[in-house]
Design a protein around this motif. Structure first.
Motif, PDB file in Angstrom:
ATOM      1  N   PRO A 648      13.599-153.104  16.324  1.00  0.00           N
ATOM      2  CA  PRO A 648      13.309-152.283  15.150  1.00  0.00           C
ATOM      3  C   PRO A 648      11.954-151.607  15.288  1.00  0.00           C
ATOM      4  O   PRO A 648      11.098-152.039  16.053  1.00  0.00           O
ATOM      5  CB  PRO A 648      13.292-153.312  14.019  1.00  0.00           C
ATOM      6  N   ALA A 649      11.786-150.535  14.547  1.00  0.00           N
ATOM      7  CA  ALA A 649      10.486-149.865  14.503  1.00  0.00           C
ATOM      8  C   ALA A 649       9.557-150.659  13.583  1.00  0.00           C
ATOM      9  O   ALA A 649       9.986-151.201  12.572  1.00  0.00           O
ATOM     10  CB  ALA A 649      10.648-148.448  13.988  1.00  0.00           C
ATOM     11  N   ALA A 650       8.284-150.736  13.954  1.00  0.00           N
ATOM     12  CA  ALA A 650       7.348-151.566  13.202  1.00  0.00           C
ATOM     13  C   ALA A 650       6.239-150.761  12.536  1.00  0.00           C
ATOM     14  O   ALA A 650       5.978-150.928  11.351  1.00  0.00           O
ATOM     15  CB  ALA A 650       6.747-152.630  14.125  1.00  0.00           C
ATOM     16  N   ALA A 651       5.589-149.917  13.289  1.00  0.00           N
ATOM     17  CA  ALA A 651       4.410-149.234  12.742  1.00  0.00           C
ATOM     18  C   ALA A 651       4.264-147.861  13.366  1.00  0.00           C
ATOM     19  O   ALA A 651       4.844-147.577  14.417  1.00  0.00           O
ATOM     20  CB  ALA A 651       3.155-150.064  13.009  1.00  0.00           C
ATOM     21  N   ARG A 652       3.487-147.026  12.705  1.00  0.00           N
ATOM     22  CA  ARG A 652       3.192-145.687  13.222  1.00  0.00           C
ATOM     23  C   ARG A 652       1.700-145.581  13.516  1.00  0.00           C
ATOM     24  O   ARG A 652       0.869-146.184  12.829  1.00  0.00           O
ATOM     25  CB  ARG A 652       3.584-144.614  12.212  1.00  0.00           C
ATOM     26  N   ASP A 725       7.446-136.996   7.213  1.00  0.00           N
ATOM     27  CA  ASP A 725       6.366-137.874   6.785  1.00  0.00           C
ATOM     28  C   ASP A 725       6.773-139.337   6.875  1.00  0.00           C
ATOM     29  O   ASP A 725       5.948-140.206   7.141  1.00  0.00           O
ATOM     30  CB  ASP A 725       5.958-137.554   5.333  1.00  0.00           C
TER      31      ASP A 725
ATOM     32  N   PHE B  27      13.864-151.782  10.075  1.00  0.00           N
ATOM     33  CA  PHE B  27      12.429-151.776  10.327  1.00  0.00           C
ATOM     34  C   PHE B  27      11.891-153.207  10.305  1.00  0.00           C
ATOM     35  O   PHE B  27      12.465-154.085   9.675  1.00  0.00           O
ATOM     36  CB  PHE B  27      11.687-150.950   9.258  1.00  0.00           C
ATOM     37  N   ALA B  28      10.812-153.405  11.016  1.00  0.00           N
ATOM     38  CA  ALA B  28      10.086-154.680  10.961  1.00  0.00           C
ATOM     39  C   ALA B  28       8.636-154.330  10.680  1.00  0.00           C
ATOM     40  O   ALA B  28       7.778-154.372  11.559  1.00  0.00           O
ATOM     41  CB  ALA B  28      10.222-155.428  12.278  1.00  0.00           C
ATOM     42  N   PRO B  29       8.320-153.961   9.441  1.00  0.00           N
ATOM     43  CA  PRO B  29       7.040-153.338   9.158  1.00  0.00           C
ATOM     44  C   PRO B  29       5.850-154.215   9.488  1.00  0.00           C
ATOM     45  O   PRO B  29       5.843-155.402   9.195  1.00  0.00           O
ATOM     46  CB  PRO B  29       7.091-153.047   7.660  1.00  0.00           C
ATOM     47  N   GLU B  30       4.859-153.607  10.108  1.00  0.00           N
ATOM     48  CA  GLU B  30       3.559-154.231  10.282  1.00  0.00           C
ATOM     49  C   GLU B  30       2.519-153.126  10.224  1.00  0.00           C
ATOM     50  O   GLU B  30       2.800-151.982  10.540  1.00  0.00           O
ATOM     51  CB  GLU B  30       3.478-154.987  11.613  1.00  0.00           C
ATOM     52  N   ALA B  31       1.322-153.433   9.810  1.00  0.00           N
ATOM     53  CA  ALA B  31       0.305-152.399   9.632  1.00  0.00           C
ATOM     54  C   ALA B  31      -1.078-153.004   9.775  1.00  0.00           C
ATOM     55  O   ALA B  31      -1.242-154.225   9.814  1.00  0.00           O
ATOM     56  CB  ALA B  31       0.450-151.750   8.248  1.00  0.00           C
ATOM     57  N   VAL B  35      -6.709-148.369  15.527  1.00  0.00           N
ATOM     58  CA  VAL B  35      -6.281-147.424  16.564  1.00  0.00           C
ATOM     59  C   VAL B  35      -7.490-146.603  16.994  1.00  0.00           C
ATOM     60  O   VAL B  35      -8.150-145.968  16.153  1.00  0.00           O
ATOM     61  CB  VAL B  35      -5.176-146.485  16.040  1.00  0.00           C
ATOM     62  N   THR B  54      -2.875-148.558  11.971  1.00  0.00           N
ATOM     63  CA  THR B  54      -1.435-148.324  11.942  1.00  0.00           C
ATOM     64  C   THR B  54      -0.926-148.470  10.519  1.00  0.00           C
ATOM     65  O   THR B  54      -1.453-149.245   9.718  1.00  0.00           O
ATOM     66  CB  THR B  54      -0.687-149.332  12.835  1.00  0.00           C
ATOM     67  N   LEU B  55       0.080-147.690  10.209  1.00  0.00           N
ATOM     68  CA  LEU B  55       0.786-147.816   8.947  1.00  0.00           C
ATOM     69  C   LEU B  55       2.197-148.317   9.224  1.00  0.00           C
ATOM     70  O   LEU B  55       2.737-148.078  10.307  1.00  0.00           O
ATOM     71  CB  LEU B  55       0.849-146.468   8.228  1.00  0.00           C
ATOM     72  N   ALA B  56       2.773-148.965   8.268  1.00  0.00           N
ATOM     73  CA  ALA B  56       4.146-149.445   8.436  1.00  0.00           C
ATOM     74  C   ALA B  56       5.073-148.262   8.676  1.00  0.00           C
ATOM     75  O   ALA B  56       4.866-147.168   8.153  1.00  0.00           O
ATOM     76  CB  ALA B  56       4.593-150.228   7.210  1.00  0.00           C
ATOM     77  N   ALA B  57       6.103-148.499   9.480  1.00  0.00           N
ATOM     78  CA  ALA B  57       6.998-147.412   9.893  1.00  0.00           C
ATOM     79  C   ALA B  57       7.791-146.832   8.739  1.00  0.00           C
ATOM     80  O   ALA B  57       8.250-145.696   8.804  1.00  0.00           O
ATOM     81  CB  ALA B  57       7.949-147.911  10.969  1.00  0.00           C
ATOM     82  N   VAL B  59       6.738-146.151   5.674  1.00  0.00           N
ATOM     83  CA  VAL B  59       5.954-145.477   4.636  1.00  0.00           C
ATOM     84  C   VAL B  59       5.456-144.154   5.192  1.00  0.00           C
ATOM     85  O   VAL B  59       5.341-143.985   6.409  1.00  0.00           O
ATOM     86  CB  VAL B  59       4.758-146.350   4.174  1.00  0.00           C
ATOM     87  N   TYR B  61       3.214-141.255   6.667  1.00  0.00           N
ATOM     88  CA  TYR B  61       2.001-141.317   7.484  1.00  0.00           C
ATOM     89  C   TYR B  61       1.167-140.072   7.263  1.00  0.00           C
ATOM     90  O   TYR B  61       1.661-138.946   7.431  1.00  0.00           O
ATOM     91  CB  TYR B  61       2.367-141.423   8.974  1.00  0.00           C
ATOM     92  N   ILE B 289      -5.327-150.946  19.413  1.00  0.00           N
ATOM     93  CA  ILE B 289      -4.476-150.133  20.280  1.00  0.00           C
ATOM     94  C   ILE B 289      -5.065-148.742  20.377  1.00  0.00           C
ATOM     95  O   ILE B 289      -6.108-148.460  19.785  1.00  0.00           O
ATOM     96  CB  ILE B 289      -3.025-150.064  19.752  1.00  0.00           C
TER      97      ILE B 289
END
Lengths: 747, 308
Positions: A648-652, A725, B27-31, B35, B54-57, B59, B61, B289
């Motif tokens: 899965p995607a985690a962060a951007r 976004d 999704f497996a959000p982490e933030a 960076v 990083t922001l959670a995927a 939400v 950006y 990162i």
């Protein structure tokens, strides 16, 4: 050659005093062709042996041998899928080996309206664990995607899955398609797919049987870490010319065969026919690709020098062409060519020798012109092999041995913008030898021990012991155990969405061959003639695994295996399979349940932590049913499996591209833990119906199939769109409902 | 009973047909990971540094939302250190004070230390590559075997290269090639910049939507091989002036560029079917990162004309 024969027979010397035994050969009553893998069961008739039973599975050439028989009269029962059961009695004495040759009648002679009570599915009475043999005639009756495909039907067995509706690659007991050896008449097939993996290269018309060793396979096979799919073509009729043809929504096929020179021949052809229609459409609608595939099988069997000469051949090709304009084109071509010549002969009543020479070639070429920039890929593998096998029966032992030599020519090329990026070319060789003993230690106990030795490039010797034990606990209950060590020297790099891009890399001195240790424990229970159940549990340990290094930069020099792969991986697979089968009656079929786990660990991936590969699927349920009612026949398949694992995607995050100094249009995406999420469970129902009729006096049948009856859009993979976004995740589905129909006739 | 059986079976099928998917499961959000975004160019001034989190995927950006403010940022060199001060927009830090030479030196070791307001620390180092120049910019024939002519360079003519006849190119005719000494070069990446705003397409407009095309592109990273890099025509979409930059990279930049799906130009890896390609990129950043890397560059200017 003479020295080779003598060498092979040297250690197969006379063994201890013989007990009573029965041998013979089974043929098809109509065609005279040998019938392989016939189930032979013996039950004591004489009062003194009334409680005794024996059983064996006949060999691929139609011969069988029952040993350890107490002298007396026995009832021998011959059964094989697609044929009527035959029973006969025979008197067995100590003084001589009894012989009983029989001919079995095919189950349903079209047009005669006779309902034949017959075995529907093969019994597994061999010592081998996880061994399944399927009759293509039965497989053809099961509903599939447009056409019946012998390999795809294997996914209806517990422990066997395909990656998607678009792929015929098999995942067997936690192993990938690269870990399954695929053979056609004992010749390796390096890319057994058509239509980008949609269909296999096996034409059901040409096949005698499809045999799958799901694991712990015997010493006569080697070179793969997991399973063996051994497909054999059938002999032609030795009595008269016969043939058949048919058409489905995708392809037309024809088969013919007959007697020749004391032997027989058979040939099958298959080709798609949509291409001429598409070419008409292309005149008015642009960007319609041109695509076709064809394949052909041929087999010739002749008596020679007291034995039998068999020559087989296969050729197949796929071709896709898309011309958008002069600056943008796509062409993909791939195909297999195989050929073999073998000679086998019995020596007396106890010995058999077989020599075979073969070659196998797979070639794939992809040419892309993208806005005038040429991009080309090609991969090519050729394999020439010579092997000699021998076996001898003596007392309670059957000894087998073999020697084989293989020469490979492997080439992978990639060019970009008229400049060579990769030019990888290797010509390794491999020697292999095996010895195997099937020992009936007691009346109820069979033990098969074996040892396989491989000698690969760099002088590396691979030792592979094998063991299989079967113990009859009760007239209706048998326990089995199998174990072995396996290596894989020739590695397949597979692309699920485009099987034509698959290529092989021989592992040289820079990367050790992969290895696995397998063990299987099972019990079979047959409460009656109509039912059979089995329960098996397995464990495989994996070492020296490799995986493709996806982070290779362009222009990298690829000189050896270490340049292609991350190596040194480990893994394991374990599970449980339950199987219950109804083999007689108006309604036949089976239910299979598999429970399995598998894990991989690479120091270069997932931070060195173990992860589940995408084909780690916890539950696997299959329910198959077939029914005959007069001229009608019906079939259904229900499949359920745990969804595949995905990351899965985690962060951007956003980092500028130093080469341009600016941000990419979309922030980058960080993945979560590798394969830590699951797609939704997969399930699907297929139905089929068919009816026999007479077509201009010829026996014929029409059929209708519906794949995915309730059109569940099972999940294939997740696509993340980072252009907005918010990241949008889209699940790309697999196939919807697909109805199809077709017609077959015989002459 | 028969009808009831059929009804129940139909209901089961309808339920089975439905694939109820909660998109949150994808999704497996982490933030909150720091960076770093900075790269040094040999011969140019110390650059600004962008710090974000990083922001959670799942939400939205924006740079403003991701910006990391109030951090202490120092770049050290064997000859001294430069302290950075936060500028605008928030999360942007520029050299403020220090004794590090303002021009990035070749073959030198630079260290970045970041201390966030909450005490988290990030560290990264880069050893800059040697100065780089491309002695030969060539136009080859379509097969790449024959040199048709050499192109004029910025060193010779400055911006006048765009008017030199040898730098006038007809689209998709011949192959552009840069030749250089590959000694000591870890990796190469090419940047392509259209310098004619609003110029028309030079490719077939029916093939693509012009809005989807960028006037600035880059190649994936590649190894220098024998010191030749060819510039593919499929990266050029517009008529007019182009600047082609050839970069040499340090290991930080090279490793990130070849492992990040966006930077290597491969688009985005699929999470499922091609999930084997969805791996975490290589970041040479302790405690965070991103990229603290360096490179050297040379470039040429050409004018692309449409085919007659």
């Amino acid at each position: 050659m003479r020295r080779v024969l003598l060498l092979l027979l040297f250690f197969l010397a006379a063994s201890p005093a013989r007990a009573a035994e029965l041998t013979g050969r089974v043929r098809d009553a109509e065609s005279g062709a040998a019938l392989g893998f016939v189930n032979v069961q013996a039950r004591g008739l004489s009062p003194e042996i009334a409680e005794l039973t024996r059983g064996t599975l006949g060999a691929g050439d139609g011969t069988y041998r029952l040993t350890g028989l107490t002298p007396g009269r026995w009832l021998i029962r011959f059964s094989r899928i697609g044929h009527e059961v035959l029973e006969d009695s025979v008197l067995v004495t100590e003084e001589r080996t009894a012989t009983l040759d029989v001919a079995l009648v095919a189950r349903a002679l079209l047009g005669k309206g006779v309902l034949v009570e017959a075995e529907r599915y093969a019994e597994i009475r061999d010592i081998q664990t996880g061994f399944v043999t399927l009759d293509p005639e039965v497989l053809a009756d099961l509903p599939g995607v447009v056409e019946a495909d012998p390999v795809r039907v294997l996914e209806l067995l517990p422990g066997v899955q395909t990656a998607s509706d678009y792929s015929s690659g098999l995942y067997v007991r936690g192993g990938g398609p690269d870990q399954t050896l695929v053979l056609l008449d004992q010749v390796p097939v390096y890319n057994p797919t058509h239509a980008f993996g949609f269909f296999s290269t096996f034409n059901a018309d040409a096949l005698q049987d499809v045999n799958l060793y799901k694991g712990a396979y015997p010493a006569r096979y080697g070179g793969r870490l997991g399973a063996v799919l051994d497909v054999r073509t059938r002999d032609g009729s030795t009595k008269e010319f016969t043939g058949g043809a048919g058409i489905s929504l995708i392809a037309a096929h024809a088969t013919g065969g007959g007697p020749v020179g004391g032997g027989s021949w058979t040939a099958s052809l298959r080709r798609t026919y949509l291409e001429p229609i598409l070419s008409l459409v292309r005149r008015s609608v642009e960007d319609i690709p041109s695509y076709y595939f064809y394949d052909g099988n041929a087999r010739l069997t002749l008596p020679l020098a007291g034995g039998r000469l068999t020559c087989t051949g296969y050729g197949g090709r796929d071709d896709l062409q898309l011309d958008i304009d002069a600056d943008n084109t796509l062409q993909l071509r791939w195909g297999n060519t195989l050929g073999s010549a073998s000679w086998g002969r019995n020596f007396g009543e106890r010995g058999y020798v077989r020599l075979q020479g073969s070659w196998s070639e797979y070639r794939s070429e992809s040419s892309i012109l993208a806005l005038t920039t040429p991009i080309d890929f090609s991969n090519h593998i050729r394999d020439a092999e010579f092997r000699a096998d021998a076996s001898r029966v003596g007392g309670k032992h059957k000894l087998s041995a073999g020697l084989g030599a293989s020469l490979y020519d492997v080439r992978y090329e990639q060019t970009f913008n008229s400049e060579s990026q990769i030019d990888y070319h290797k010509t390794p060789s491999e020697l292999a030898a095996f010895i195997e003993d099937e020992w009936r230690a007691r009346a109820s106990t069979e033990i098969q021990t074996g040892l396989r030795l491989g000698l690969i490039e760099g002088g590396r010797v691979l030792w592979e012991p094998r063991l299989a034990v079967s113990q009859q606990l009760d007239p209706r209950v048998k326990a089995k155990f199998g174990a072995g060590m396996y290596h894989q020297y020739l590695q397949l790099v597979s692309t699920e969405a485009l099987s034509a891009a698959d290529f092989y890399v021989p592992l040289d001195e820079t990367v050790p061959p992969g290895q696995s240790w397998q063990s299987v424990l099972g019990v079979e229970y047959q409460p009656g003639d109509a039912w059979r159940t089995s329960l098996e549990t397995y464990y495989s340990g994996l070492g020296d695994l490799i995986t493709l290094n996806n982070d290779l930069p362009a222009g990298v020099q690829v000189n050896n295996a270490a340049d292609f792969f991350y190596a040194g991986g480990e893994g394991w697979a374990s599970g449980l399979e339950f199987f219950v089968e109804k083999r007689r009656g108006k309604v036949t079929g089976w239910f299979g349940y598999g429970l399995g786990w598998t894990r991989r660990t690479f120091s270069q991936l997932n931070g060195g932590e173990p992860f589940a590969p995408k084909y780690d699927r916890r539950h696997d349920i299959n329910l198959v049913a077939q029914m005959r009612h007069g001229k009608w026949k019906f079939g259904s398949n229900f499949v359920y499996a745990t969804g595949q694992a995905f990351t899965p995607a985690a962060a951007r995050y956003a980092v500028r591209n130093p080469a341009t100094g600016g941000y990419s249009s979309d922030p980058q995406l960080i993945p979560g833990t590798r394969n830590s999420a699951r797609l939704l469970p997969y399930n699907r129902l297929d139905l089929s119906a068919g009816r026999d009729f007479s077509l201009f006096g010829l026996p014929a049948e029409w059929f209708v199939q519906v794949f995915n009856v309730y059109s569940r859009r099972n999940e294939w993979f997740v696509q993340y769109d980072t252009s907005g976004d918010v990241v949008e995740a889209t699940v790309v589905p697999m196939l919807p409902v697909i109805p199809s129909l077709g017609l077959n006739f015989q002459f | 009973m028969g009808k009831l059986t059929w009804v129940l079976a139909l209901q089961c099928l309808l339920v089975a047909a439905c694939a109820n998917r909660d998109s949150a499961d994808l999704f497996a959000p982490e933030a909150g990971t720091i960076v770093v975004d900075a790269f040094l160019i040999v011969g140019e001034p110390l650059p600004s540094i962008a710090l974000t989190q990083t922001l959670a995927a799942d939400v939205p950006y924006t740079f403003a939302q991701a910006a990391l403010s109030g951090a202490l940022v120092v770049v050290t060199h064997e000859l001294g250190a430069a302290v950075y001060a936060e500028a605008t927009p928030p999360g942007t830090y520029v050299p403020h004070d220090g004794t590090v030479p303002l021009e990035v030196e070749a073959g030198a070791l630079y260290t970045l230390d970041v201390t966030a307001a909450d005490g988290r620390r990030v560290r990264a180092t880069t050893r800059t590559p040697q100065r780089f120049s491309v002695p030969e910019w060539l136009l080859l024939d379509a097969t790449g075997t024959t040199v048709q002519r050499s192109l004029a360079s910025f060193a010779e003519y400055g911006d006048g290269v765009f008017t030199q006849p040898e730098n006038q190119l007809e689209y998709a005719q011949g192959l552009l090639e840069a030749r250089f000494d590959p000694t000591g070069i870890l990796g190469i990446q090419v940047g392509l910049f259209s310098r004619s705003p609003g110029s028309p397409l030079v490719i077939d407009p029916d093939l693509v939507d012009e809005e989807d095309l960028d006037r600035i592109n880059s190649s994936p990273p590649f190894e220098p091989g024998d010191g030749k890099v060819r510039l593919p025509w499929f990266a050029i979409f517009f008529e007019g002036r182009y600047v082609l930059k050839v970069w040499t990279m340090d290991v930080n930049w090279f490793d990130l560029a070849r492992t990040d799906p966006v930077l290597r130009g491969g688009g985005f890896g699929f999470g499922g079917q091609a999930g084997d390609d969805f791996e975490r990129p290589i970041f040479h950043v302790e405690g965070g990162i991103g990229l603290f890397g360096s490179g050297a560059v040379d470039s040429v200017g050409v004018v692309v004309h449409p085919r007659p």
